[in-house]
Design an enzyme around this catalytic site. Structure first.
Site: not given
Length: 295
Positions: A103, A31, A212
């Protein structure tokens, strides 16, 4: 590439080509990856053509793995994440939970991982997750962390685009983490948070945390989303207890914890809070130990 760098392989003291070694041991496929115009030529078309000739001469089949970008950012993310998590394990303090990005509603590692290319975001996160998984036999919980946890439309948009790529899998992570602050618009209410978390749990079946949150003990000139909660130490207690109660009421025990950020920080109006102080203490300077914070 390795041969050109001087690497040699031996079996019982006898030097052999590596493809011959694996073939003699029973391998039946090679591969190989192909990159688009790599700067050093390795893994380009000519490289793969030559490697395929060697494989076929040994009776090996050839599996070509297309990499449709010359970018190796995902590999770097994997190695960096694995190295950091391994460092904690090595010193005897293995981490228990890892957020693969902070975030990341708008993506990560811009511009490659911006929301203009969800395939890249999915690839980066998959690599990060497996950097964590491969670092230790004791698996830390893996968190995907987005902001504005109260906004169901935002969370639906993010996760539907991310999971649709088929690269970042549900099995790659354990927990959905959400930021939830009272400063970011009057819609950032507990009721909207509850509705959003219920929807995400019913759709994806993941545990959730509030990664948070905070609430001010002093503030001016800022409109908070829950105006009935006083701006005071008592108000902080109410805010966090209300979030904990909300999490405990989610179906099937999927609500797992709340993290207050940052309970020791003073004068942080420019980072994590729109108010002067979110210090988690009462007026006498005592920490609010009565809050049931769990993880």
């Amino acid at each position: 590439m390795l041969e050109a760098a001087g690497q040699k392989y031996y079996v019982s003291g006898t030097q052999k080509k590596f493809d011959a070694i694996i073939q003699s041991a029973g391998a039946n496929y090679v591969r190989s990856r192909i990159w688009v115009n790599p700067s050093d030529g390795y893994y380009n078309l000519a490289y793969n053509l030559a490697l395929a000739k060697r494989a076929k001469a040994l009776g090996l089949k050839f599996y070509l793995d297309f990499h449709y970008s010359g970018n190796n950012l995902s590999w770097q993310v994997y190695n960096y994440t694995k190295s950091v998590v391994t460092s904690f394990v090595s010193q005897g303090t293995p981490v228990d939970m890892v957020a693969i990005g902070n975030e990341i509603t708008n993506g990560l590692l811009w511009p490659t991982g911006s929301t203009s290319n969800w395939a890249n975001i999915a690839s980066i996160l998959h690599s990060a997750a497996w950097g964590v998984k491969d670092a230790s036999t004791t698996q830390p919980l893996i968190v995907v962390h987005t902001d504005n946890g109260w906004n169901q439309a935002t969370q639906t948009w993010f996760y539907s685009n991310l999971m649709a790529q088929g690269t970042f899998l549900s099995t790659d992570f354990d927990i959905m983490g959400f930021s939830f602050y009272p400063f970011y618009g009057t819609s950032a209410t507990l009721a909207n948070l509850k509705a959003t978390l219920n929807y995400m749990i019913s759709t994806y079946g993941k545990d959730v945390i509030i990664a948070e949150t905070d609430f001010p003990n002093s503030c001016s000139g800022v409109t908070l989303s829950e105006s009935s909660i006083p701006i005071s130490a008592a108000g902080q207690t109410t805010w966090v207890k209300d979030i904990v109660s909300l999490l405990e009421g989610l179906p099937n025990g999927h609500g797992k914890g709340v993290f207050y950020w940052e309970p020791a920080w003073v004068g942080n109006a420019g980072l994590g809070s729109s108010c002067t102080s979110a210090l988690l203490v009462d007026s006498s300077g005592n920490t609010l130990s009565s809050i049931n914070m769990y993880a």
